[in-house]
Design an enzyme around this catalytic site. Structure first.
Site, PDB file in Angstrom:
ATOM      1  N   ASP A  40      70.108 152.504  -7.874  1.00  0.00           N
ATOM      2  CA  ASP A  40      70.485 152.788  -6.283  1.00  0.00           C
ATOM      3  C   ASP A  40      70.665 151.314  -5.878  1.00  0.00           C
ATOM      4  OD1 ASP A  40      69.904 153.285  -3.760  1.00  0.00           O
ATOM      5  OD2 ASP A  40      67.729 153.887  -4.000  1.00  0.00           O
ATOM      6  N   ASP A 162      70.761 165.664   6.228  1.00  0.00           N
ATOM      7  CA  ASP A 162      70.226 164.600   5.181  1.00  0.00           C
ATOM      8  C   ASP A 162      68.513 164.884   5.198  1.00  0.00           C
ATOM      9  OD1 ASP A 162      69.354 162.195   4.034  1.00  0.00           O
ATOM     10  OD2 ASP A 162      71.134 161.182   4.820  1.00  0.00           O
ATOM     11  N   ASP A 282      71.235 163.442  -4.350  1.00  0.00           N
ATOM     12  CA  ASP A 282      71.245 161.741  -4.102  1.00  0.00           C
ATOM     13  C   ASP A 282      70.063 161.385  -4.797  1.00  0.00           C
ATOM     14  OD1 ASP A 282      71.442 159.310  -2.658  1.00  0.00           O
ATOM     15  OD2 ASP A 282      70.564 160.093  -0.949  1.00  0.00           O
ATOM     16  N   ARG A 372      75.565 161.433  -6.236  1.00  0.00           N
ATOM     17  CA  ARG A 372      75.774 160.067  -6.080  1.00  0.00           C
ATOM     18  C   ARG A 372      75.899 159.188  -7.447  1.00  0.00           C
ATOM     19  NH1 ARG A 372      71.460 156.447  -2.705  1.00  0.00           N
ATOM     20  NH2 ARG A 372      70.383 156.303  -4.381  1.00  0.00           N
ATOM     21  N   ASP A 388      76.124 154.340  -0.138  1.00  0.00           N
ATOM     22  CA  ASP A 388      75.654 153.874   1.119  1.00  0.00           C
ATOM     23  C   ASP A 388      76.342 152.643   1.466  1.00  0.00           C
ATOM     24  OD1 ASP A 388      74.032 155.956   0.930  1.00  0.00           O
ATOM     25  OD2 ASP A 388      72.217 155.042   0.343  1.00  0.00           O
ATOM     26  N   ASP A1176     120.228 135.331  44.413  1.00  0.00           N
ATOM     27  CA  ASP A1176     119.757 135.794  42.927  1.00  0.00           C
ATOM     28  C   ASP A1176     118.678 136.814  43.187  1.00  0.00           C
ATOM     29  OD1 ASP A1176     119.896 135.952  40.316  1.00  0.00           O
ATOM     30  OD2 ASP A1176     119.186 133.736  40.124  1.00  0.00           O
ATOM     31  N   GLU A1179     118.173 142.629  43.000  1.00  0.00           N
ATOM     32  CA  GLU A1179     118.264 143.863  42.561  1.00  0.00           C
ATOM     33  C   GLU A1179     117.469 144.785  43.317  1.00  0.00           C
ATOM     34  OE1 GLU A1179     119.998 141.203  39.971  1.00  0.00           O
ATOM     35  OE2 GLU A1179     117.848 141.361  40.396  1.00  0.00           O
ATOM     36  N   ASP A1282     123.455 136.600  33.872  1.00  0.00           N
ATOM     37  CA  ASP A1282     122.913 135.407  32.987  1.00  0.00           C
ATOM     38  C   ASP A1282     123.361 136.005  31.483  1.00  0.00           C
ATOM     39  OD1 ASP A1282     121.760 134.655  35.306  1.00  0.00           O
ATOM     40  OD2 ASP A1282     119.719 135.570  34.885  1.00  0.00           O
TER      41      ASP A1282
END
Length: 1608
Positions: A40, A162, A282, A372, A388, A1176, A1179, A1282
């Site tokens: 274990d 569990d 387990d 397990r 685990d 410049d 836009e 550019d």
């Protein structure tokens, strides 16, 4: 008690041995020792964990594989050393080896599992997602979790409990807090869910109440005892004394099954029965919370601490650490007795089989057991989770290694606890683990008590969305995964498969353990590290396709960096395989009823294969009621065959969708059943970019055999694209528009095309001035299928404005729509007449269209009778046939050829701060083209629309416009010559601006001047080296923190420098950007006055100012230039407001600020006496998308329903600019959206800037603007943006200038030597030569690059620059006259050869040469290392400019010498060029003598013009000189058209006359005549060169007095 054996190994590539946490799949051979003894022990480096597998697979150097098993269960260790060698040491038993020869890794595994037993066949539901937690408080918590998962629609199949469900952790006893658990189980199972419960082996012996599990166990003598029928061996778990069942005994198996049955049925209290579907065993190492036994510990020291203690965890505590005493005794089924010392590591193995049998017996179904502790052959009865683990990033990668280890060990059903068991999970890690864990065979999220919840619904919506998405992917692929489990069960093949198993010949795979395959075909490449948004993945030698898109990733046998945003896990499908899939659902009970599909991933031979195993997914008997489908693709044919089908399908499952990766378009898909064509109607969609075909509309029954066939040949026809939308077409969205989907192999051909017209036409009317019609949307189920709301009723109006110009407009007569507020020179009333009109117009029906036909030839120049006309609120489309493929124009974008490529190309138009790039919409918008007809006639077409749009050109030839608003307002110009078309166009939009003479001089600029001293030094160097130039710029460097109208302290000497340069005849141009900082802490009048005058763009309804970010910096900050761009923008750039130049108040404010910049009334010493302005970033450009701080609010405007093909299309219209909902106010007070006028921003700034320059300087001045629109040329010039210091940009600059010649902007040029990147010497030489003949001739580059001005290289460069600029300055009178002709007549300056020689079709494709005006041919070198150039000479007489000699080339290509210092220039016969001696600048050169070069044509004729004025006055009609010169019959004459400028007191002296191409055998007399002048002059005539030269510099003859020169 000590056995050792060693062996040499054939290579260092060894895999296996476990169970332990390996950090790599390949075992490290550098003196490492690994222990094996079940314990274990949570996973940890070199820690022996739960199971024992003394097995490894080895690779030999040639790639052959073998496997070796030592069948020994005693405590042992193995040592690896670099020899390479391996040493086994075990503490008992015998050496019992099994060797498997493969020779492939996969065959080795199959051979191994043939010996130990094949992996268990799991039920289908066990492949669903699973949830568990140690620490559920009660059944209500589980119920809430289940309900939340369902509510959030996150797929899952299995809910665990569990040990919480047990009373005091006792097996088989229900916790009162879980009294509702039986009902909850039943409710979940009714909805298709399954339940797995945990059982530990240890049974409490301390109970005071009846505990049948223990009492019956004692009765049946099932517990482990000391030897010789001694007492029970007691351990401790969860605080009580516990006994351990001895699962080797037959009696124990029976007892255990009985207890499990009672748990399931609960015969005493059926309401408490727990109807589980599987069990999870387990603690079966076996684990005890004490060492050995209680109360007294172990008695046999030798067994518990053997003479050789292997390298195990807690080695110092002996073998009984955390388990039983080694002297404990087990009884085998045959009655023989064995020591726990020998069989300890078999305990979990011994428990697994009876547990599996119990599950099947009590449930009546296949069930599943998760154990397990394991040992070779455990996989026959159970799966295994990796223990685990910890919620830590390293565990993700180690889980892959663990699964691959267990693949070798013959256990297929494996996975680790997703998000980790111990410790709190971290969000990102849990996301990535959910993604990885979705592809574990055993996919369970599980953690321990006391930690935070980590299930998918415990985080946030994003986590839920990611989990749902990746789990839906898993569920989609479950048929493939289930088939893999079947293959593992029947053949022993691996499910989680190391890459080396499939690609062992590729040694790179031998070390790969961060990726894995599921089976042979599905590659998982997860993110395993924090903060990673990309991953490095290896793709072995095969074709690989992106799982999500089906795109071939074009990587084979190489590593590749893949993008991996948080929501994404990279999945790929291997070519050559077919994956069955099924539409996902909330659980497998539901998904198994859904339609099936296939993913076909073709290999290099266009073949693929695959299988599907199918049964009810739960029966114990796998030999009946099942089906194995086999799929294969070869030669455009899919065969679906069923093998030994015994399956009765309750759901009538069908394959309804087939995805084919790596295919060309499919056509004519047919389905055959039993050899007969089925009546299905397969529908096919195809993505040409991804090369993915999707076949739908099929129903292939699961248990039947079929053939699906298709063709690869496609009929293209005249297809008009029905689905050009941003996110691509599919068959579904195509058919939703009433269009047909048909795949084509031809690139660009739309798969989705129109077959029905959408509009009808009525009430067609014609009159002498035009025509009209009503257009109505037809009733159709598809009327609303196109982007945005349709306009139902439309009006068409055609106006015959002039004999060569008409307009047609389609608009909404019932609702006002935005129209472009650009003034045009439209006649107040039509002036055309039926007899003189050069066109006819016809309005057509079925389909609706407008036809415009040239009268004289019958050529149809516009024919919009093509399907697809659409007029929706935010999506307008119209297409037209074209009379030829020779189309020029559309901008602003970088074209690679002047003639537009018609082969299915789409060009977007929407002004954007975008450096020139192929198909990138750049600074300006010009929806105008000129077209040639097959007979050489030319026409032009303008769409007056400023909304975001694109145009698609196709080979028909045809053209499709798609715009996002406004109206369709077309103007058509009939020419018939290209030059006349341009003149007609500029007559409408406005003629090009008349530039000052000095602006034709050479110009220098650089972004990055440190201070005014640097400019001064440059100027002084240029003067010292006698290199002509006229204009010096400063970029934004002169501004304090890049703020308009504020002088940088480093440029405190700039005002004086400007005055000094201007005193010497120079001129200065300064830059201004539109954006104004709003974050100033010191007075900044530009902003405060702007606010006072309400000049800035605001949100609608008088909202706040729309803030962006551009160049201005915050005050009082220090910029760290090492930061990335986005960080600099965020930290340093100020909030800026954008002036609304449409407003009258803005124009007044702008002019005041410019005046203050020029005059500086507060501090005149700081006034900057500029002569022109360079505007410049208009836009307008912003360094953020939309606005700060909060972005844009109107998603529809910023991401319109149809997003044109624009750069950054995915980011919407507000990318790098303002929010589209921003509001402008026109001069008449009406309000318009930025959405509509965005592309007019630069246009709106240009005129007030030009007017301001003239008002403050009192002179003509010049404005250079970056963003333009039709008519911008009336007020400004334009540089081509550019660009980059690259060779290809030289040729593209010619194309760009020719484009802008069409657009009506004459004063153009590109940044000589390039703006971005370091210029290279030879390239810069060639560019200086080319740029010397740009109308706008400026050398300019960016900060951080090397200097590239003429005095920054070497003497040779200076000499070449000086020479070519002197040539330019010599020709300035000719160039100035061309600018005048452009301004007054609209003719072109930079002129394509086809404009002068349209009858010569060779010129229709020429774009590497150009003319200045009609007469001056420039043939530059445009490639590196070239010392010759191929030049075309149209059918005319051509003279070498330098020598004046006829080159004898007509209508032919000629290779010309072009040494580095030379550019080829030629003069066309029949023309006279005025010229002037050059000087350092134009102020000086204009005082020099004038000359005339007359180049005779074959008839001995020539003609030329000269316009002359002071070169700077605003009104050019006040004082000027205009004359035409001609040569005929041995006489050159002046024809003075107008003169009030050149006088006796202001003379312009004629100094030189040259006549080229004279064929006289001799010339004996030359006379010059004029006002008060008639005398013979000396002349030089060369019969070889045929040039007559006359020098009259000593005569002081002013040009206005000159009348003629005669020779004989």
């Amino acid at each position: 008690m000590f056995i050792r054996i060693s062996t040499r190994l054939p290579s260092t590539y060894i895999y296996g041995f476990g169970e332990t946490e390996h950090t790599t799949f390949k075992i490290d051979m550098n003196w490492h020792t690994w222990g094996m003894f079940s314990r274990d022990e949570p996973p940890g480096y070199k820690k022996n964990s739960y199971g024992v597998h003394p097995y490894y697979m080895g690779l030999e150097e040639d790639g052959n594989a073998h496997g070796i098993l030592l069948l020994n269960s005693n405590a042992m260790d193995v040592t690896f050393q670099p020899m390479p060698a391996l040493t086994y040491r075990t503490t008992g038993g015998i050496l019992d080896f099994y060797v498997f020869l493969g020779p492939t890794p996969e065959i080795v595994t199959q051979q191994y599992t043939e010996l130990i037993g094949r992996p268990v066949m799991v039920p289908y539901w066990s492949l669903g997602f699973q949830l568990c937690r140690y620490g559920y408080e009660n059944d209500a918590e589980i119920a809430n979790l289940y309900d939340e998962m369902v509510a959030k629609q996150i797929p899952y199949d299995v809910q665990y409990s569990d040990i919480d469900y047990m009373e005091r952790q006792l097996d088989f006893k229900l916790n009162p807090k879980f009294s509702g658990f039986p009902d909850l189980i039943n409710r979940m199972k009714d909805n298709g869910m399954r339940v797995i419960l945990i059982l530990d082996p240890a049974i409490s012996g301390n109970e005071t109440e009846p505990y049948p599990a223990f009492t019956r166990g004692v009765e049946n003598d099932v517990f482990i005892r000391y030897p010789n029928n001694g007492d029970i061996v007691w351990g401790k778990q969860y605080r009580a004394y516990v006994a351990f069942p001895d699962f080797f005994r037959n009696s124990t198996a029976l007892w255990w099954k009985k207890e499990i049955e009672e748990l399931y049925r609960n015969t005493q209290e059926p309401a408490k029965s727990l109807k589980f579907d599987g069990l999870w065993i387990d603690m079966n190492e076996p684990s005890s919370f004490v060492n050995g036994a209680v109360p007294s510990g172990c008695s046999d020291t030798t067994l518990n601490r053997p003479p050789y203690m292997p390298y195990l965890e807690a080695r110092d505590r002996g073998l009984s650490s955390k388990t039983l005493c080694m002297e404990s005794e087990h009884i085998l089924p045959d009655g023989s007795r064995v020591r726990h010392y020998d069989v300890h590591s078999l305990y979990g193995w011994s428990q697994t089989r009876p547990t599996y049998e119990a599950v099947q017996e009590v449930t009546g179904e296949r069930g599943i057991v998760i154990t397990r502790s394991s040992f070779p052959s455990s996989g026959r009865w159970g799966g295994h989770w990796l223990g685990d683990n910890t919620a830590a990033w390293d565990q993700l990668g180690k889980s892959i290694i663990g699964m691959m280890d267990f693949s070798l060990f013959g256990i297929s059903y494996t996975g680790s606890d997703i998000c980790g068991f111990f410790q709190d999970a971290e969000y990102e890690m849990c996301v990535r683990w959910m993604q990885l864990g979705a592809f574990y065979p055993f996919s369970r999220n599980h953690n321990t008590i006391g930690t935070r919840r980590q299930d998918p619904v415990s985080w946030n919506k994003t986590f839920e969305d990611i989990s749902r998405s990746v789990l839906e992917t898993r569920y989609t692929l479950l048929p493939y995964l289930y088939t893999l489990m079947y293959k593992a069960h029947t053949e022993g093949s691996t499910v989680v498969r190391p890459l080396l198993h499939e690609f062992v010949s590729d040694r790179e795979t031998w070390s790969i353990d961060k990726q894995f395959l599921l089976g042979p075909a599905f590659l998982v490449s997860p993110v395993l590290e924090p903060d990673a948004r990309n991953i490095r993945s290896y793709f072995p030698r095969a074709l690989w396709y992106d799982y999500y898109t089906g795109e071939n990733i074009n990587s084979t046998g190489e590593w590749r960096t893949l993008s991996a945003p948080l929501e994404h896990i990279n999945l790929h499908v291997r070519g050559g395989y077919i994956l069955p899939w099924q539409r996902p659902a909330l659980n497998t009970h539901l998904s198994r009823k859904n339609p099936l599909g296939l993913i076909i991933a073709l290999d290099e031979n266009k073949e693929a294969r695959g299988e599907l195993f199918w049964d009810d997914g739960q029966s114990k008997d796998l030999t009946t009621n099942n089906i194995l489908c086999k799929f294969s693709v070869t030669q455009n044919r899919l065969d679906v065959s069923t093998s030994k089908s015994t399956y009765t399908d309750p759901d009538n499952l069908t394959f309804q969708e087939i995805k084919i990766f790596g295919t060309q378009a499919l056509y004519n898909v047919t389905v055959k059943h039993n050899g007969m064509v089925n009546q299905m109607s397969p529908q096919v969609s195809y993505d040409p970019n991804m090369k993915v075909a999707l076949i739908t509309g099929i129903q292939l029954l699961l248990n039947e055999s079929y053939t699906v066939e298709w063709d690869g040949s496609i009929r293209d026809g005249e297809k008009m694209d029905c689905y050009p939308d941003q996110h691509g077409a599919s068959e579904a969205n195509c058919t939703a528009r009433g269009c047909v989907w048909e795949v084509s192999n031809s690139p660009g051909v739309p798969f989705c095309y129109f077959v029905n017209e959408l509009y009808s036409v009525s009430n067609v009317q014609y009159d002498s001035h035009g025509a009209s019609a009503n257009i109505s949307l037809k009733a159709s189920p598809y009327s609303n299928a196109f982007p945005s709301t349709p306009v139902n009723e439309l009006q068409l109006k055609v106006t015959y404005h002039k004999d060569e110009m008409l307009q047609f407009k389609i608009y909404d007569p019932n609702h006002s729509r935005y129209e472009v507020p650009v003034p045009l020179n439209i006649p107040s009333s039509p002036s055309s007449t039926p007899d003189n009109r050069s066109y006819d117009v016809f309005i057509k029906e079925n389909p609706f269209g407008i036809e415009i036909r040239r009268k004289g030839t019958g050529s149809v120049i516009w024919d919009s009778r093509l399907l697809g006309f659409t007029f929706n609120d935010m999506f307008i489309r119209i297409s037209t046939r074209l009379p030829s493929t020779y189309i020029y124009g559309f901008g602003e974008t970088e074209h690679t050829t002047f003639k537009i490529d018609m082969n299915w190309h789409t060009w977007g138009m929407f002004s954007r701060d975008e450096p020139p790039g192929y198909k990138k919409n750049s600074y300006g918008v010009h929806p105008y083209y000129m077209g040639l007809e097959e007979d050489g006639n030319a026409h032009g077409i303008l769409l007056m629309n400023s909304n975001a749009m694109d145009v698609t050109l196709q080979p028909m030839p045809a053209l499709t416009y798609r715009t996002t608003g406004g109206v369709l307002d077309f103007f058509v110009f009939l020419g018939p010559t290209p030059e006349l078309v341009t003149q007609q166009y500029t007559e409408l939009i406005g003629r090009p601006v008349m530039v000052p003479y000095w602006s034709l001089g050479f110009q220098l600029c650089r972004y990055g001047y440190e201070n005014d001293t640097e400019i001064a030094n440059l100027y002084d160097d240029m003067v010292a080296k006698k290199i002509p130039y006229d204009v010096q710029y400063s970029d934004i460097d002169y501004m304090e923190r890049q703020l308009d109208f504020k002088l940088n302290p480093k440029f405190s000497g700039f005002p004086d420098l400007i005055n000094r340069m201007k005193h010497d005849g120079m001129r200065v141009i300064l830059i201004l950007d539109p954006a104004i900082s709003g974050n100033e802490t010191e007075p900044y009048p530009a902003f405060t006055k702007g606010v006072e005058n309400d000049v800035f763009i605001r949100y609608p309804n008088n909202g706040d100012i729309v803030w962006g970010k551009v160049w201005p910096d915050y005050p009082n900050i220090t910029v760290d230039p090492s930061l990335d761009w986005d960080s600099q923008v965020e930290q340093y750039r100020a909030y800026v407001a954008f002036p609304d130049f449409f407003r009258n108040s803005t124009a007044l404010w702008w002019k005041d600020e410019i005046k203050e910049l020029h005059s500086n009334t507060q501090d005149p010493a700081k006034s900057l006496k500029f002569d022109g302005l360079w505007i410049d970033m208009n836009e307008p450009s912003s360094f953020v998308n939309g606005a700060v701080p909060s972005g844009c609010s109107d998603a529809t405007l910023n991401r319109p329903p149809y997003m044109p093909h624009l750069e950054a299309r995915d980011r919407g219209l507000s990318s790098k600019t303002l929010c589209m909902e921003s509001e402008h106010i026109l001069p008449d007070g009406s309000r318009v959206r930025h959405y509509d006028v965005h592309s007019l921003y630069g246009w709106s700034q240009t005129r007030p800037t030009y007017e301001a320059v003239q008002e403050v300087t009192g002179e003509r001045g010049i404005v250079i603007t970056r963003s333009t629109f039709p008519s911008s040329g009336r007020w400004g010039g334009h540089w081509l943006g550019d660009n980059t210091a690259a060779w290809d940009q030289l040729g593209k600059s010619i194309i760009g200038m020719m484009d802008f010649s069409l657009f009506g902007i004459s004063y153009t040029g590109s940044d000589i030597c390039g703006f971005f990147q370091d210029a290279e010497y030879e390239m810069c030489v060639r560019w200086m030569q080319l740029g010397a003949f740009y109308p706008f001739s400026r050398n300019h580059n960016t900060i951080g690059t090397r200097r590239q001005d003429p005095v920054s290289w070497n003497k040779t460069f200076e000499d070449i620059s000086r020479s070519v600029l002197e040539t330019r300055y010599t020709l300035l009178p000719y160039l100035y006259t061309l600018m005048y002709k452009a301004h007054t007549e609209g003719s072109t300056v930079v002129r394509p050869l086809l404009h002068e020689f349209v009858s010569d079709r060779e010129t229709w494709n020429i774009d590497k040469q150009f003319l200045l005006g009609p007469a001056f041919l420039v043939s530059p070198v445009l490639e590196p290392n070239a010392r010759t150039v191929a030049a075309y000479f149209p059918k005319a007489r051509w003279y070498d400019y330098y020598t004046g000699v006829d080159i004898n080339a007509r209508g032919e290509w000629k290779t010309l010498q072009a040494p580095l210092e030379y550019i080829n220039l030629h003069v066309r016969g029949g023309y006279i060029l005025p010229w002037q001696e050059p000087a350092m600048n134009t102020q000086l050169s204009r005082k020099k003598s004038m000359g005339l070069k007359a180049a005779l044509n074959d008839e001995g004729l020539a003609e030329g013009w000269l316009f002359w004025d002071d070169g700077k006055s605003i009104n050019i009609t006040n004082q000027y000189y205009l004359a035409r010169f001609s040569v005929s019959q041995n006489t050159l004459q002046t024809h003075e058209m107008f003169n009030n400028y050149i006088t006796g007191t202001v003379p312009l002296y004629l100094g030189y006359i040259e006549i080229w191409g004279l064929s006289s055998p001799s010339i004996t007399s030359v006379r010059i005549s004029g006002k008060n002048l008639n005398e013979e002059v000396l002349a030089d005539y060369n019969t070889t060169t045929q040039i007559l030269r006359v020098n009259v510099t000593d005569k002081n003859i002013s040009l206005h007095a000159f009348q003629s020169l005669t020779w004989s």
